[in-house]
Design an enzyme around this catalytic site. Structure first.
Site, PDB file in Angstrom:
ATOM      1  N   GLU A 255       2.631  52.749  16.127  1.00 51.54           N
ATOM      2  CA  GLU A 255       1.990  51.458  16.389  1.00 51.54           C
ATOM      3  C   GLU A 255       0.654  51.334  15.671  1.00 51.54           C
ATOM      4  O   GLU A 255       0.243  50.225  15.293  1.00 51.54           O
ATOM      5  CB  GLU A 255       1.824  51.233  17.895  1.00 51.54           C
ATOM      6  CG  GLU A 255       3.127  51.240  18.690  1.00 51.54           C
ATOM      7  CD  GLU A 255       4.187  50.301  18.141  1.00 51.54           C
ATOM      8  OE1 GLU A 255       3.825  49.285  17.514  1.00 51.54           O
ATOM      9  OE2 GLU A 255       5.387  50.573  18.338  1.00 51.54           O
ATOM     10  N   HIS A 258       1.349  49.807  12.320  1.00 48.50           N
ATOM     11  CA  HIS A 258       1.409  48.347  12.406  1.00 48.50           C
ATOM     12  C   HIS A 258       0.001  47.752  12.512  1.00 48.50           C
ATOM     13  O   HIS A 258      -0.345  46.788  11.823  1.00 48.50           O
ATOM     14  CB  HIS A 258       2.210  47.929  13.642  1.00 48.50           C
ATOM     15  CG  HIS A 258       3.681  48.078  13.517  1.00 48.50           C
ATOM     16  ND1 HIS A 258       4.411  47.463  12.523  1.00 48.50           N
ATOM     17  CD2 HIS A 258       4.580  48.756  14.279  1.00 48.50           C
ATOM     18  CE1 HIS A 258       5.700  47.754  12.680  1.00 48.50           C
ATOM     19  NE2 HIS A 258       5.828  48.538  13.729  1.00 48.50           N
TER      20      HIS A 258
END
Length: 489
Positions: A255, A258
Site C-alpha cells: 500500500e 500505491h
C-alpha cells in the site's frame, strides 16, 4: 475566462468533491460505527448524484470543443476530460446513484459474511451488484461488456490482450512452480505468535523505509488493505494476523507503493485529470515493485531480519539467508494477498476468468462458489476449506470493481520492466536496502514515473520510463532467476 479556464475550474471542484467521496469510503472501511452503514450508503449515494451531474454537465463538451491546447499538459487534460464526459454521459443518473448506494451497503454485508463464513448472507446482494454492473457495461459497451468495465481501470486494454498475455505467462510460471515445489528441502513457515502492537510498529518502520510521507498520510486497520487519497492526504491500511507477520508487513509495503505514487505526482496537476495515477495497472506496478522486487529482495530482508529479531526476539529463523527464503517461500495458499510471486498471477488468472463469466452471463452468482472451488482445486491442487479462504476473501466484487483484477498482473508485468531498467541505471540499490532505505530505487521511480501522474496513457507511461515497450518477458526472467537461486535449481 477562456473555455479552457472554465473547464479546469469546473474539473477542480469536481475532483475536490470526489476526494470527499473517497474519504467517506475510507472512513467506512476503517473507523465508521457499524450502525452507520445504511446512513453512509445514503450519504455516498447523494454525493454520487452530485458528482454524476457535474461529470455529465453539457458545458464540458462545449468547453472541450472550444479549447485550444498550447502545451502537452493542456492537450492531455482536454483528452481525458472529453473521454470522462463521454463515458459518464452514457450512464443514467439513476444507475450511477443506485450503484453507489448498493456498493456502499454491499461492502458491509460482505465483511459480515466473511467474518461469519456465511455465503448465503452475501450472495443476494452480490447478485444485485452484478446485475447493475451488467447494466452499466451495456450502457458503456461498443462491443464486449467486460472490456467496457475494464476501461475504468486500464484504459485501452481488452480481454483478448489480457487473455493472450496470460496464455504466454502460465506455462513458464507453472513449470517454474513445479520445479520449486519438487525441491526436497523447503523453507519452513514461521510458527509463533507476533503481537499486533509489535507488528504495527514494524509496519510503520517498513513504511518509513520506503519513503512514505507521514505528514501527508496515516496507517489504519481494515478488513482488506487499501490505499486512499491523493496529493497531500494519502492514507494506507493494513491488517494483522498474529501468526502471520508477513501479511501485515508486506500488505503495508504494498500500500505504501500505491501511496507514494499519489504523493509523488507533480503538485501542479492537483485537482486535474492528471493528478491521479494513470491506471490501476501502472498503480499496481508501484505497489508490486515496492513489495516484491525491493521488499522481498535479499538486501532488504537481511535488514528486516535484524529488525524482527530486535522486535520479537528469537522467532525460530536461524539467520538472514533462511529468513529471505522464508519470506519468499512458495506454497499454494488460499489467500491472494499473501501469495508468493509464483502463485500470485495464477490467482489473478482465475479471478479474471470467473468475473468475465459473471459479467457476460456465462456464470450466475448462485453458482460462483462452486465454480471458484472447482477452479481453485484444479489450479492450486488443494480444496478450499472455508468461504473466507475462497470467493469471500476479496472485497472487489462486493464494491463493484469488475475489470480490476487483471491490473494486478499487468502491474507485475510493468514492475518487471521497470525493475530491469532501474537496475541498469541506478547504482547502490542493494547497499541502501541493506541499510533500511529504498531511496535510490524510489527516487528513480518518482522521477521516471510517479511525478508524471496521468500525463501519458498507461503503456506509454511504462515505455517512457523504461525506454522499451512493456512485455511479460522481464518479469518471467526475474522470477526464474530469483527462485532458481533461492531453491538451488
Amino acid at each position: 475566462m477562456s473555455a479552457y479556464a472554465e473547464l479546469t475550474a469546473h474539473l477542480r471542484e469536481t475532483e475536490a468533491l470526489s476526494y470527499v467521496a473517497e474519504r467517506l469510503g475510507w472512513d467506512q472501511e476503517t473507523i465508521m460505527p457499524r450502525a452507520a452503514t445504511e446512513q453512509r450508503a445514503e450519504e455516498i449515494a447523494a454525493l454520487e448524484s452530485v458528482l454524476h451531474a457535474r461529470r455529465t454537465d453539457p458545458r464540458i463538451e462545449d468547453w472541450v470543443t472550444r479549447s485550444e491546447a498550447t502545451t502537452e499538459v493542456e492537450a492531455r487534460v482536454l483528452d481525458l476530460a472529453g473521454r470522462s464526459y463521454n463515458r459518464a454521459s452514457r450512464i443514467p443518473a439513476r444507475l450511477a446513484t443506485e450503484l453507489a448506494r448498493l456498493t456502499s451497503l454491499s461492502q458491509g454485508i460482505w465483511a459480515e459474511a466473511r467474518a461469519a463464513e456465511d455465503p448465503a448472507h452475501f450472495l443476494p446482494t452480490l447478485a444485485q451488484v452484478v446485475a447493475l454492473k451488467r447494466e452499466e457495461a451495456a450502457c458503456l459497451s461498443e462491443g464486449d461488456l467486460y472490456d467496457a468495465l475494464m476501461e475504468d481501470y486500464e484504459p485501452g486494454a481488452t480481454h483478448r490482450q489480457i487473455g493472450a498475455m496470460f496464455d504466454r505467462m502460465r506455462p513458464r510460471i507453472v513449470a517454474l512452480r513445479e520445479k520449486v515445489l519438487g525441491v526436497a528441502s523447503q523453507p519452513k513457515a514461521m510458527d509463533q505468535v507476533f503481537p499486533e502492537a509489535a507488528q504495527l510498529r514494524m509496519a510503520r518502520i517498513c513504511a518509513t523505509a520506503f519513503g512514505y510521507d507521514w505528514t501527508a498520510g496515516r496507517l489504519d486497520l481494515a478488513v482488506h488493505p487499501f490505499s486512499s487519497g491523493s496529493g497531500r492526504d494519502v492514507r494506507i491500511t493494513t491488517r494483522v494476523v498474529e501468526s502471520e507477520p508477513f501479511n501485515c508487513l508486506y500488505s503495508t509495503i504494498h500500500e505504501v507503493g500505491h501511496a507514494c505514487y499519489e504523493q509523488g505526482i507533480d503538485p501542479a496537476y492537483a485537482f486535474t485529470p492528471l493528478g491521479r495515477g494513470v491506471s490501476m495497472g501502472v498503480h499496481e506496478s508501484q505497489s508490486r515493485i515496492y513489495e516484491n522486487q525491493l521488499g522481498r529482495s535479499a538486501a532488504f530482508t537481511g535488514w528486516l531480519y535484524q529488525r524482527m529479531v530486535e522486535g520479537f526476539g528469537d522467532f525460530g529463523v536461524a539467520d538472514a539467508e533462511s529468513f529471505h527464503a522464508c519470506v519468499n517461500r512458495v506454497s499454494p495458499g488460499y489467500i491472494r494477498t499473501e501469495a508468493d510471486e509464483l502463485h500470485y498471477n495464477l490467482h489473478i488468472m482465475m479471478r479474471f476468468d470467473l468475473e468475465r463469466a459473471l459479467i457476460t452471463g456465462k456464470l450466475e452468482v448462485a453458482d460462483l462458489e462452486e465454480a471458484w472451488n472447482t477452479r481453485f482445486e484444479a489450479d492450486f491442487g488443494v480444496k478450499v476449506d472455508r468461504p473466507s479462504h475462497g470467493f469471500l476473501q476479496d472485497v472487489h466484487w462486493s464494491v463493484g470493481l469488475f475489470g480490476y483484477f487483471p491490473t494486478y498482473s499487468l502491474g507485475n508485468v510493468y514492475a518487471g520492466c521497470l525493475h530491469k531498467t532501474m537496475r541498469s541505471e541506478v547504482d547502490g540499490i542493494d547497499a541502501a536496502l541493506a541499510e533500511g532505505t529504498a531511496k535510490p530505487a524510489t527516487d528513480w521511480l518518482r522521477e521516471k514515473l510517479q511525478v508524471h501522474g496521468g500525463l501519458r496513457p498507461p503503456r506509454e507511461t511504462i515505455a517512457h520510463a523504461c525506454g522499451f515497450e512493456p512485455s511479460e518477458a522481464p518479469l518471467l526472467e526475474y522470477l526464474e532467476e530469483k527462485f532458481s537461486a533461492i531453491y538451488g535449481l
